[in-house]
Structures are given as C-alpha cells and as structure tokens.
Design a protein around this motif. Structure first.
Motif, PDB file in Angstrom:
ATOM      1  N   VAL A 125       0.845  -1.204   0.000  1.00 10.55           N
ATOM      2  CA  VAL A 125       0.000   0.000   0.000  1.00 10.55           C
ATOM      3  C   VAL A 125       0.880   1.254   0.000  1.00 10.55           C
ATOM      4  CG1 VAL A 125      -1.727   1.291   1.303  1.00 10.55           C
ATOM      5  CG2 VAL A 125      -1.907  -1.183   1.111  1.00 10.55           C
ATOM      6  N   GLU A 126       1.907   1.273   0.837  1.00 13.94           N
ATOM      7  CA  GLU A 126       2.771   2.446   0.915  1.00 13.94           C
ATOM      8  C   GLU A 126       3.595   2.640  -0.358  1.00 13.94           C
ATOM      9  OE1 GLU A 126       4.925   3.196   4.453  1.00 13.94           O
ATOM     10  OE2 GLU A 126       3.418   2.222   5.692  1.00 13.94           O
ATOM     11  N   ILE A 127       4.057   1.550  -0.943  1.00 10.76           N
ATOM     12  CA  ILE A 127       4.812   1.653  -2.202  1.00 10.76           C
ATOM     13  C   ILE A 127       3.893   2.169  -3.302  1.00 10.76           C
ATOM     14  CG2 ILE A 127       5.995   0.316  -3.980  1.00 10.76           C
ATOM     15  CD1 ILE A 127       6.996  -1.516  -1.666  1.00 10.76           C
ATOM     16  N   THR A 128       2.671   1.670  -3.341  1.00 11.60           N
ATOM     17  CA  THR A 128       1.701   2.127  -4.343  1.00 11.60           C
ATOM     18  C   THR A 128       1.413   3.615  -4.170  1.00 11.60           C
ATOM     19  OG1 THR A 128       0.698  -0.064  -4.395  1.00 11.60           O
ATOM     20  CG2 THR A 128      -0.597   1.740  -5.287  1.00 11.60           C
ATOM     21  N   ASN A 129       1.204   4.052  -2.929  1.00 15.64           N
ATOM     22  CA  ASN A 129       0.931   5.472  -2.686  1.00 15.64           C
ATOM     23  C   ASN A 129       2.120   6.356  -3.056  1.00 15.64           C
ATOM     24  OD1 ASN A 129      -1.626   4.899  -1.779  1.00 15.64           O
ATOM     25  ND2 ASN A 129      -1.039   4.844   0.374  1.00 15.64           N
ATOM     26  N   ALA A 130       3.335   5.909  -2.765  1.00 14.52           N
ATOM     27  CA  ALA A 130       4.523   6.679  -3.122  1.00 14.52           C
ATOM     28  C   ALA A 130       4.659   6.790  -4.637  1.00 14.52           C
ATOM     29  CB  ALA A 130       5.774   6.030  -2.527  1.00 14.52           C
ATOM     30  N   ALA A 131       4.363   5.693  -5.354  1.00 18.17           N
ATOM     31  CA  ALA A 131       4.452   5.713  -6.818  1.00 18.17           C
ATOM     32  C   ALA A 131       3.370   6.613  -7.411  1.00 18.17           C
ATOM     33  CB  ALA A 131       4.325   4.300  -7.375  1.00 18.17           C
ATOM     34  N   LYS A 132       2.187   6.600  -6.808  1.00 15.72           N
ATOM     35  CA  LYS A 132       1.101   7.434  -7.330  1.00 15.72           C
ATOM     36  C   LYS A 132       1.346   8.922  -7.084  1.00 15.72           C
ATOM     37  CE  LYS A 132      -2.822   4.337  -7.473  1.00 15.72           C
ATOM     38  NZ  LYS A 132      -4.193   4.110  -7.005  1.00 15.72           N
ATOM     39  N   THR A 133       2.078   9.269  -6.033  1.00 18.52           N
ATOM     40  CA  THR A 133       2.374  10.686  -5.811  1.00 18.52           C
ATOM     41  C   THR A 133       3.381  11.195  -6.832  1.00 18.52           C
ATOM     42  OG1 THR A 133       4.085  10.141  -4.191  1.00 18.52           O
ATOM     43  CG2 THR A 133       1.878  10.638  -3.348  1.00 18.52           C
ATOM     44  N   LYS A 134       4.284  10.336  -7.290  1.00 12.27           N
ATOM     45  CA  LYS A 134       5.267  10.751  -8.295  1.00 12.27           C
ATOM     46  C   LYS A 134       4.726  10.651  -9.719  1.00 12.27           C
ATOM     47  CE  LYS A 134       8.894  11.704  -5.812  1.00 12.27           C
ATOM     48  NZ  LYS A 134       9.599  12.964  -5.836  1.00 12.27           N
ATOM     49  N   PHE A 135       3.922   9.635  -9.971  1.00 15.01           N
ATOM     50  CA  PHE A 135       3.381   9.379 -11.305  1.00 15.01           C
ATOM     51  C   PHE A 135       1.863   9.277 -11.189  1.00 15.01           C
ATOM     52  CE2 PHE A 135       7.572   7.474 -10.966  1.00 15.01           C
ATOM     53  CZ  PHE A 135       8.228   8.067 -12.017  1.00 15.01           C
ATOM     54  N   GLN A 136       1.151  10.323 -11.574  1.00 12.39           N
ATOM     55  CA  GLN A 136      -0.296  10.357 -11.393  1.00 12.39           C
ATOM     56  C   GLN A 136      -1.032   9.387 -12.311  1.00 12.39           C
ATOM     57  OE1 GLN A 136       1.567  13.263 -11.492  1.00 12.39           O
ATOM     58  NE2 GLN A 136       1.408  13.504  -9.289  1.00 12.39           N
ATOM     59  N   HIS A 137      -0.451   9.026 -13.431  1.00 10.75           N
ATOM     60  CA  HIS A 137      -1.134   8.181 -14.405  1.00 10.75           C
ATOM     61  C   HIS A 137      -1.037   6.689 -14.096  1.00 10.75           C
ATOM     62  CE1 HIS A 137       3.073   8.255 -15.731  1.00 10.75           C
ATOM     63  NE2 HIS A 137       2.825   7.062 -16.238  1.00 10.75           N
ATOM     64  N   ILE A 138      -0.251   6.296 -13.108  1.00 12.10           N
ATOM     65  CA  ILE A 138      -0.017   4.877 -12.836  1.00 12.10           C
ATOM     66  C   ILE A 138      -1.196   4.284 -12.045  1.00 12.10           C
ATOM     67  CG2 ILE A 138       1.203   5.176 -10.654  1.00 12.10           C
ATOM     68  CD1 ILE A 138       3.206   3.085 -11.699  1.00 12.10           C
ATOM     69  N   THR A 139      -1.478   3.013 -12.314  1.00 18.16           N
ATOM     70  CA  THR A 139      -2.574   2.329 -11.619  1.00 18.16           C
ATOM     71  C   THR A 139      -2.003   1.325 -10.615  1.00 18.16           C
ATOM     72  OG1 THR A 139      -2.679   0.566 -13.258  1.00 18.16           O
ATOM     73  CG2 THR A 139      -4.050   2.515 -13.653  1.00 18.16           C
ATOM     74  N   ASP A 140      -2.884   0.836  -9.745  1.00 20.95           N
ATOM     75  CA  ASP A 140      -2.458  -0.155  -8.755  1.00 20.95           C
ATOM     76  C   ASP A 140      -1.942  -1.426  -9.423  1.00 20.95           C
ATOM     77  OD1 ASP A 140      -3.239   1.600  -6.805  1.00 20.95           O
ATOM     78  OD2 ASP A 140      -5.066   0.521  -6.260  1.00 20.95           O
ATOM     79  N   SER A 141      -2.608  -1.838 -10.489  1.00 19.91           N
ATOM     80  CA  SER A 141      -2.177  -3.061 -11.177  1.00 19.91           C
ATOM     81  C   SER A 141      -0.807  -2.880 -11.836  1.00 19.91           C
ATOM     82  CB  SER A 141      -3.216  -3.502 -12.206  1.00 19.91           C
ATOM     83  OG  SER A 141      -3.399  -2.497 -13.176  1.00 19.91           O
ATOM     84  N   ASN A 142      -0.512  -1.657 -12.317  1.00 24.15           N
ATOM     85  CA  ASN A 142       0.821  -1.393 -12.865  1.00 24.15           C
ATOM     86  C   ASN A 142       1.880  -1.530 -11.771  1.00 24.15           C
ATOM     87  OD1 ASN A 142      -0.859   0.908 -14.720  1.00 24.15           O
ATOM     88  ND2 ASN A 142       0.548  -0.461 -15.786  1.00 24.15           N
ATOM     89  N   VAL A 143       1.611  -0.961 -10.612  1.00 23.46           N
ATOM     90  CA  VAL A 143       2.574  -1.022  -9.509  1.00 23.46           C
ATOM     91  C   VAL A 143       2.799  -2.469  -9.089  1.00 23.46           C
ATOM     92  CG1 VAL A 143       2.995  -0.343  -7.112  1.00 23.46           C
ATOM     93  CG2 VAL A 143       2.009   1.292  -8.695  1.00 23.46           C
ATOM     94  N   LYS A 144       1.721  -3.242  -8.968  1.00 24.90           N
ATOM     95  CA  LYS A 144       1.856  -4.657  -8.592  1.00 24.90           C
ATOM     96  C   LYS A 144       2.660  -5.425  -9.632  1.00 24.90           C
ATOM     97  CE  LYS A 144      -2.280  -5.268  -5.812  1.00 24.90           C
ATOM     98  NZ  LYS A 144      -3.578  -5.945  -5.691  1.00 24.90           N
ATOM     99  N   ALA A 145       2.432  -5.132 -10.903  1.00 27.48           N
ATOM    100  CA  ALA A 145       3.176  -5.819 -11.962  1.00 27.48           C
ATOM    101  C   ALA A 145       4.669  -5.481 -11.885  1.00 27.48           C
ATOM    102  CB  ALA A 145       2.622  -5.432 -13.324  1.00 27.48           C
ATOM    103  N   PHE A 146       5.005  -4.210 -11.631  1.00 27.76           N
ATOM    104  CA  PHE A 146       6.418  -3.821 -11.527  1.00 27.76           C
ATOM    105  C   PHE A 146       7.072  -4.469 -10.311  1.00 27.76           C
ATOM    106  CE2 PHE A 146       5.127   0.372 -13.720  1.00 27.76           C
ATOM    107  CZ  PHE A 146       5.289  -0.197 -14.975  1.00 27.76           C
TER     108      PHE A 146
END
Length: 159
Positions: A125-146
């Motif tokens: 959850v925290e990694i996803t939130n950190a990624a979303k603050t830097k990259f607004q276009h990214i989705t949860d499924s993208n973060v999980k895949a990475f």
C-alpha cells in the motif's frame, strides 16, 4: 614598409582618432533585468533545523507517516525517469535481495502449488501510494506488476 593600424585590428591602449575615452566608468552591476549573481553558492543546501511544519506545509507535502515503512528521504533519492525504475529503486532501498527472493506481492499460493511466500501486505500500500504521488497516471495493477517483476528477477538472480 610601414603597416597602418586599422580600427578592427588590436590597437594600443592609448586612445587614437577612432577611439574615445569613456566619460564614466563601465557599470560593475548587471542591468536591472538580471539579478546580480551571488558571491558564494553552496553546492548543497544547509540542513534544516528540526522545526514542526505549519498546517499548510503538512498538508502540501506527502511526508511518510511516523510508522511508515518507507524511510524519510528514500523517495527523493529514487529515479523518476519512469515508474518501473522508481519502484525498482524504492524496493532496493527498502529490502535486501534475500528478502525480495523470499516474498511475493500478495502472499497467495501459486497455481503450481510449489511454496507459499509471505506477501508485502502493508508495504504494498505504501509503495503504491509513493508511486502514485510521483506518477499520477499509474494504476495499482501497474505497480503490482512492476513489484512482481522485480521480486521474480531477484529470485532468479539468487539461484
């Protein structure tokens, strides 16, 4: 033969017929449209004193919670070229290679039923939130895949 000096060639420091002496010295300050350069500029800003942030600063800066998994300053050190590099840098800053080999994204058993690895639960959850603050276009499924790709690559390198 004598050579005549032309105005375009270098001339002696004495004023000649084409040169005039300046009536006032040249200004040392730059024009008002440009600010004067600072005499000494440090390469790094001085460390801030620990003062509590104001309400407007606390609301505008997404600082990690006190019990956050992500250490303060780690997000700023991560690459922001693309989301995958950002997540890779974040995972390397948080975990060792052995930890990444022993964990999965969700903690669910695989379809092959080989072994059950613990998941990242709260960290995800925290990694996803950190990624979303830097990259607004990214989705949860993208973060999980990475993250899944990084964990799988770490497991391959450990064999």
């Amino acid at each position: 033969m004598t050579q005549e000096l032309r105005p375009t060639q270098s001339t002696p420091s004495r004023p000649g017929p084409t040169q005039s002496t300046p009536s006032k010295p040249a200004p040392t300050q730059s024009t008002p449209s440009r600010p004067a350069p600072k005499q000494s500029t440090p390469s790094r800003p001085a460390p801030k004193q620990s003062t509590p942030p104001t309400q407007s600063e606390a609301a505008s800066s997404p600082a990690p919670a006190p019990d956050s998994v992500i250490p303060k300053g780690l997000v700023e050190r991560c690459s922001i070229q693309n989301p995958q590099k950002f997540i890779n840098d974040l995972l390397h800053g948080l975990y060792t290679r052995e930890f990444m080999c022993a964990h999965s994204v969700t903690g669910q058993t695989s379809s092959s039923g080989t072994e059950n690895k613990p998941g990242l639960q709260k960290d995800l959850v925290e990694i996803t939130n950190a990624a979303k603050t830097k990259f607004q276009h990214i989705t949860d499924s993208n973060v999980k895949a990475f993250i899944r790709q990084k964990l799988n690559n770490a497991a391959k390198l450990n064999k």
